[in-house]
Design a protein around this motif. Structure first.
Motif, PDB file in Angstrom:
ATOM      1  N   GLU A  72       0.835  -1.209   0.000  1.00  0.00           N
ATOM      2  CA  GLU A  72       0.000   0.000   0.000  1.00  0.00           C
ATOM      3  C   GLU A  72       0.865   1.253   0.000  1.00  0.00           C
ATOM      4  O   GLU A  72       0.635   2.180  -0.784  1.00  0.00           O
ATOM      5  CB  GLU A  72      -0.916   0.022   1.224  1.00  0.00           C
ATOM      6  CG  GLU A  72      -2.067  -0.924   1.175  1.00  0.00           C
ATOM      7  CD  GLU A  72      -2.892  -0.868   2.459  1.00  0.00           C
ATOM      8  OE1 GLU A  72      -2.733   0.072   3.262  1.00  0.00           O
ATOM      9  OE2 GLU A  72      -3.698  -1.780   2.665  1.00  0.00           O
ATOM     10  N   ALA A  73       1.844   1.298   0.877  1.00  0.00           N
ATOM     11  CA  ALA A  73       2.702   2.477   0.995  1.00  0.00           C
ATOM     12  C   ALA A  73       3.523   2.694  -0.271  1.00  0.00           C
ATOM     13  O   ALA A  73       3.643   3.826  -0.754  1.00  0.00           O
ATOM     14  CB  ALA A  73       3.613   2.353   2.208  1.00  0.00           C
ATOM     15  N   GLU A  74       4.085   1.644  -0.823  1.00  0.00           N
ATOM     16  CA  GLU A  74       4.860   1.762  -2.060  1.00  0.00           C
ATOM     17  C   GLU A  74       3.979   2.237  -3.208  1.00  0.00           C
ATOM     18  O   GLU A  74       4.411   3.029  -4.039  1.00  0.00           O
ATOM     19  CB  GLU A  74       5.520   0.423  -2.402  1.00  0.00           C
ATOM     20  CG  GLU A  74       6.718   0.097  -1.540  1.00  0.00           C
ATOM     21  CD  GLU A  74       7.897   1.021  -1.788  1.00  0.00           C
ATOM     22  OE1 GLU A  74       8.201   1.345  -2.946  1.00  0.00           O
ATOM     23  OE2 GLU A  74       8.520   1.425  -0.791  1.00  0.00           O
ATOM     24  N   THR A  75       2.740   1.761  -3.247  1.00  0.00           N
ATOM     25  CA  THR A  75       1.805   2.189  -4.284  1.00  0.00           C
ATOM     26  C   THR A  75       1.493   3.671  -4.152  1.00  0.00           C
ATOM     27  O   THR A  75       1.516   4.414  -5.140  1.00  0.00           O
ATOM     28  CB  THR A  75       0.508   1.357  -4.218  1.00  0.00           C
ATOM     29  OG1 THR A  75       0.840  -0.029  -4.362  1.00  0.00           O
ATOM     30  CG2 THR A  75      -0.473   1.773  -5.289  1.00  0.00           C
ATOM     31  N   VAL A  76       1.221   4.114  -2.938  1.00  0.00           N
ATOM     32  CA  VAL A  76       0.933   5.536  -2.711  1.00  0.00           C
ATOM     33  C   VAL A  76       2.135   6.382  -3.112  1.00  0.00           C
ATOM     34  O   VAL A  76       1.991   7.397  -3.802  1.00  0.00           O
ATOM     35  CB  VAL A  76       0.535   5.798  -1.239  1.00  0.00           C
ATOM     36  CG1 VAL A  76       0.522   7.288  -0.932  1.00  0.00           C
ATOM     37  CG2 VAL A  76      -0.822   5.187  -0.944  1.00  0.00           C
ATOM     38  N   LEU A  77       3.325   5.981  -2.702  1.00  0.00           N
ATOM     39  CA  LEU A  77       4.525   6.742  -3.046  1.00  0.00           C
ATOM     40  C   LEU A  77       4.730   6.804  -4.558  1.00  0.00           C
ATOM     41  O   LEU A  77       5.109   7.839  -5.102  1.00  0.00           O
ATOM     42  CB  LEU A  77       5.754   6.146  -2.363  1.00  0.00           C
ATOM     43  CG  LEU A  77       5.822   6.348  -0.855  1.00  0.00           C
ATOM     44  CD1 LEU A  77       6.969   5.540  -0.262  1.00  0.00           C
ATOM     45  CD2 LEU A  77       5.979   7.821  -0.513  1.00  0.00           C
ATOM     46  N   SER A  78       4.464   5.711  -5.242  1.00  0.00           N
ATOM     47  CA  SER A  78       4.594   5.678  -6.693  1.00  0.00           C
ATOM     48  C   SER A  78       3.578   6.605  -7.357  1.00  0.00           C
ATOM     49  O   SER A  78       3.906   7.351  -8.283  1.00  0.00           O
ATOM     50  CB  SER A  78       4.403   4.250  -7.194  1.00  0.00           C
ATOM     51  OG  SER A  78       4.452   4.202  -8.595  1.00  0.00           O
ATOM     52  N   LEU A 102       5.519   3.115   6.752  1.00  0.00           N
ATOM     53  CA  LEU A 102       6.691   2.672   6.000  1.00  0.00           C
ATOM     54  C   LEU A 102       7.905   3.509   6.375  1.00  0.00           C
ATOM     55  O   LEU A 102       8.996   2.971   6.573  1.00  0.00           O
ATOM     56  CB  LEU A 102       6.440   2.757   4.495  1.00  0.00           C
ATOM     57  CG  LEU A 102       7.638   2.421   3.600  1.00  0.00           C
ATOM     58  CD1 LEU A 102       8.141   0.998   3.855  1.00  0.00           C
ATOM     59  CD2 LEU A 102       7.290   2.620   2.132  1.00  0.00           C
ATOM     60  N   ARG A 103       7.738   4.796   6.504  1.00  0.00           N
ATOM     61  CA  ARG A 103       8.861   5.674   6.865  1.00  0.00           C
ATOM     62  C   ARG A 103       9.430   5.315   8.248  1.00  0.00           C
ATOM     63  O   ARG A 103      10.637   5.324   8.438  1.00  0.00           O
ATOM     64  CB  ARG A 103       8.428   7.143   6.841  1.00  0.00           C
ATOM     65  CG  ARG A 103       8.042   7.650   5.470  1.00  0.00           C
ATOM     66  CD  ARG A 103       9.236   7.734   4.562  1.00  0.00           C
ATOM     67  NE  ARG A 103       8.869   8.388   3.324  1.00  0.00           N
ATOM     68  CZ  ARG A 103       9.244   7.968   2.140  1.00  0.00           C
ATOM     69  NH1 ARG A 103       9.990   6.902   2.018  1.00  0.00           N
ATOM     70  NH2 ARG A 103       8.869   8.612   1.058  1.00  0.00           N
ATOM     71  N   ARG A 104       8.544   4.983   9.190  1.00  0.00           N
ATOM     72  CA  ARG A 104       9.018   4.570  10.523  1.00  0.00           C
ATOM     73  C   ARG A 104       9.812   3.262  10.438  1.00  0.00           C
ATOM     74  O   ARG A 104      10.858   3.112  11.071  1.00  0.00           O
ATOM     75  CB  ARG A 104       7.853   4.431  11.490  1.00  0.00           C
ATOM     76  CG  ARG A 104       7.351   5.757  12.049  1.00  0.00           C
ATOM     77  CD  ARG A 104       6.362   5.550  13.181  1.00  0.00           C
ATOM     78  NE  ARG A 104       5.059   5.101  12.721  1.00  0.00           N
ATOM     79  CZ  ARG A 104       4.103   5.900  12.256  1.00  0.00           C
ATOM     80  NH1 ARG A 104       4.310   7.196  12.186  1.00  0.00           N
ATOM     81  NH2 ARG A 104       2.950   5.406  11.876  1.00  0.00           N
ATOM     82  N   ALA A 105       9.318   2.333   9.649  1.00  0.00           N
ATOM     83  CA  ALA A 105      10.027   1.057   9.474  1.00  0.00           C
ATOM     84  C   ALA A 105      11.377   1.284   8.800  1.00  0.00           C
ATOM     85  O   ALA A 105      12.388   0.689   9.181  1.00  0.00           O
ATOM     86  CB  ALA A 105       9.175   0.084   8.665  1.00  0.00           C
ATOM     87  N   GLN A 106      11.416   2.179   7.816  1.00  0.00           N
ATOM     88  CA  GLN A 106      12.676   2.497   7.147  1.00  0.00           C
ATOM     89  C   GLN A 106      13.659   3.171   8.097  1.00  0.00           C
ATOM     90  O   GLN A 106      14.865   2.899   8.049  1.00  0.00           O
ATOM     91  CB  GLN A 106      12.432   3.390   5.927  1.00  0.00           C
ATOM     92  CG  GLN A 106      11.783   2.657   4.778  1.00  0.00           C
ATOM     93  CD  GLN A 106      11.390   3.591   3.649  1.00  0.00           C
ATOM     94  OE1 GLN A 106      11.029   4.745   3.863  1.00  0.00           O
ATOM     95  NE2 GLN A 106      11.449   3.074   2.423  1.00  0.00           N
ATOM     96  N   ALA A 107      13.163   4.038   8.963  1.00  0.00           N
ATOM     97  CA  ALA A 107      14.032   4.697   9.935  1.00  0.00           C
ATOM     98  C   ALA A 107      14.629   3.681  10.906  1.00  0.00           C
ATOM     99  O   ALA A 107      15.818   3.747  11.230  1.00  0.00           O
ATOM    100  CB  ALA A 107      13.252   5.773  10.693  1.00  0.00           C
ATOM    101  N   GLU A 108      13.826   2.742  11.348  1.00  0.00           N
ATOM    102  CA  GLU A 108      14.333   1.696  12.240  1.00  0.00           C
ATOM    103  C   GLU A 108      15.379   0.848  11.518  1.00  0.00           C
ATOM    104  O   GLU A 108      16.414   0.495  12.100  1.00  0.00           O
ATOM    105  CB  GLU A 108      13.180   0.812  12.732  1.00  0.00           C
ATOM    106  CG  GLU A 108      13.606  -0.301  13.656  1.00  0.00           C
ATOM    107  CD  GLU A 108      14.216   0.165  14.974  1.00  0.00           C
ATOM    108  OE1 GLU A 108      15.013  -0.593  15.544  1.00  0.00           O
ATOM    109  OE2 GLU A 108      13.887   1.270  15.440  1.00  0.00           O
TER     110      GLU A 108
END
Length: 114
Positions: A72-78, A102-108
């Motif tokens: 979902e997050a990747e789709t929205v970003l795209s 997704l951004r929180r997971a990427q930060a971790e």
């Protein structure tokens, strides 16, 4: 056949939370993981050390975020990168929470792996 029965017995013997975590961690398809690693390496450089950091990063994201939410997050970003009035709905506050997870997971992942 005996190996399959043993594997099934071991999975059933795991506590529910460990089994759930294992299933969630492994629900990312290999192609998705590889695509993430390729993109990560393109952004961070080529080399064995970067490969390991990028693989660690997607593994960390997979631990934190279920695959469906990742998609979902990747789709929205795209879609946010696409121009036009129709795509403005994906730039609003309604989709910000999807991307924020997704951004929180990427930060971790950044903290753990890089």
């Amino acid at each position: 056949m005996t190996g399959r029965l043993l594997a099934a017995a071991l999975v059933l013997a795991l506590p529910a939370s460990a089994q759930d975590l294992e299933e969630r961690f492994n629900d990312y398809p290999t192609a998705t993981r590889a695509d993430y690693v390729f993109g990560c390496m393109a952004a961070n450089g080529q080399g064995r050390d970067v490969l390991e950091k990028c693989a660690c990063s997607i593994d960390t994201i997979a631990e934190i975020l279920p695959y469906g939410k990742y998609v979902e997050a990747e789709t929205v970003l795209s879609l946010r990168q696409t121009g036009g009035e129709r795509m403005s709905v994906f730039r609003g506050a309604a989709t910000d929470s999807i991307v924020a997870d997704l951004r929180r997971a990427q930060a971790e992942a950044e903290i753990r792996c890089f």
